[in-house]
Design an enzyme around this catalytic site. Structure first.
Site, short mmCIF file in Angstrom:
data_model
loop_
_atom_site.label_atom_id
_atom_site.label_comp_id
_atom_site.label_asym_id
_atom_site.label_seq_id
_atom_site.Cartn_x
_atom_site.Cartn_y
_atom_site.Cartn_z
N HIS A 122 5.93 8.12 -7.44
CA HIS A 122 5.04 7.25 -6.66
C HIS A 122 5.80 6.05 -6.12
O HIS A 122 5.71 5.71 -4.94
CB HIS A 122 3.88 6.77 -7.53
CG HIS A 122 3.03 7.88 -8.05
ND1 HIS A 122 2.02 7.67 -8.97
CD2 HIS A 122 3.02 9.21 -7.79
CE1 HIS A 122 1.42 8.82 -9.23
NE2 HIS A 122 2.03 9.77 -8.54
N SER A 133 1.49 12.91 -4.13
CA SER A 133 1.31 11.49 -4.36
C SER A 133 2.46 10.65 -3.80
O SER A 133 2.23 9.57 -3.27
CB SER A 133 1.15 11.21 -5.86
OG SER A 133 0.03 11.90 -6.37
#
Length: 281
Positions: free
Chosen positions: A198, A134
């Site tokens: 992230h 991610s």
């Protein structure tokens, strides 16, 4: 031949998948299969996550630095890898076609490692393992939003409801959610999503792209400075040359009227200097 049959039968315009994206998909899917096989055959202590997932406390205390690299090729479940690989394919394919496979791979890995470092910075003593691509994928999203800000992307809310949004707004949306989630994890429990990773992927991606821009501008500065200096020198030279030509014309007219002997010493010196300058040029 296969592409021709698809195109003729279904009217599809088949575009070959870029090489770097294809191999990233292969490696991620292959590692996910190994995770499932390892979890089913070996004891829990021998599972891949124990050695390859990012565990901040182990990186700091045991020096397992490779986890900053390997964690991005592991995933928690089927949905996790499906979403990440879908985003990798959607954003990475266009980015590779623009910048090439090597640049995409370098950028992807830099964002992935940077996301791990960003998470490690704020969760240095955490023993909760982090897995997933991610962070690197969020870096791809950042690059996509900067390169194609007005391109419309269709998302399916709850896999049913379509939502059309421009890439630049999608970056702001995902970045804002990651920031809020990261702040929540700092002042509360970590939860099941590594929001800091992230956010770190997006931050590192932005700095990576800005660094190249700043370095290119810095490298081009001496050249621009040299060209500006040369242009100013050339302009002064042309102005001086124009002045001397005008003075020579005036002095030649005076010579035709009164003769060279009747010129003043200053005029003779100026004529000689102008003649030498124009001849040398």
């Amino acid at each position: 031949m296969y592409e021709d049959r698809l195109r003729s039968r279904f009217g599809l315009a088949v575009v070959a998948m870029p090489v770097a994206v294809k191999w990233l998909l292969v490696v991620n899917i292959g590692m996910f299969i190994l995770q499932q096989v390892g979890g089913a055959i070996f004891r829990p202590m021998l599972r891949l996550e124990a050695f390859l997932a990012l565990i901040p406390a182990w990186v700091v205390e045991r020096g397992w630095l490779w986890q900053l690299f390997t964690y991005m090729f592991l995933h928690g479940n089927l949905l996790h890898i499906l979403v990440n690989m879908l985003f990798l394919w959607v954003f990475g394919a266009d980015l590779e076609r623009v910048g090439g496979g090597r640049r995409l791979l370098a950028y992807y890995l830099t964002c992935g490692v940077g996301a791990g470092l960003f998470h490690l910075l704020f969760r240095m003593h955490s023993s909760v393992p982090v897995v997933g691509a991610s962070g690197a994928v969020y870096g791809l999203l950042m690059a996509y939003g900067l390169l194609f800000p007005d391109r419309v992307i269709t998302l399916f809310l709850f896999f049913v409801l379509p939502i059309h949004i421009k890439a630049k707004y999608l970056v702001l949306l995902f970045g804002g959610l990651s920031l809020l989630g990261g702040l929540g994890s700092l002042f509360g429990s970590e939860g099941g999503v590594a929001h800091l990773a992230h956010l770190g992927g997006m931050v590192v991606g932005y700095l990576y792209l800005r660094r190249w821009q700043m370095w290119s501008n810095l490298a081009a500065w001496p050249k621009r400075w040299w060209w500006r200096r040369r242009a100013r020198a050339q302009q002064r030279r042309w102005q001086r040359m124009l002045y001397y030509r005008q003075r020579v014309d005036m002095l030649l007219d005076k010579i035709n009227e009164v003769g060279y002997e009747n010129l003043s010493a200053k005029e003779k010196k100026e004529l000689k200097e102008a003649s030498r300058y124009l001849t040398h040029d």
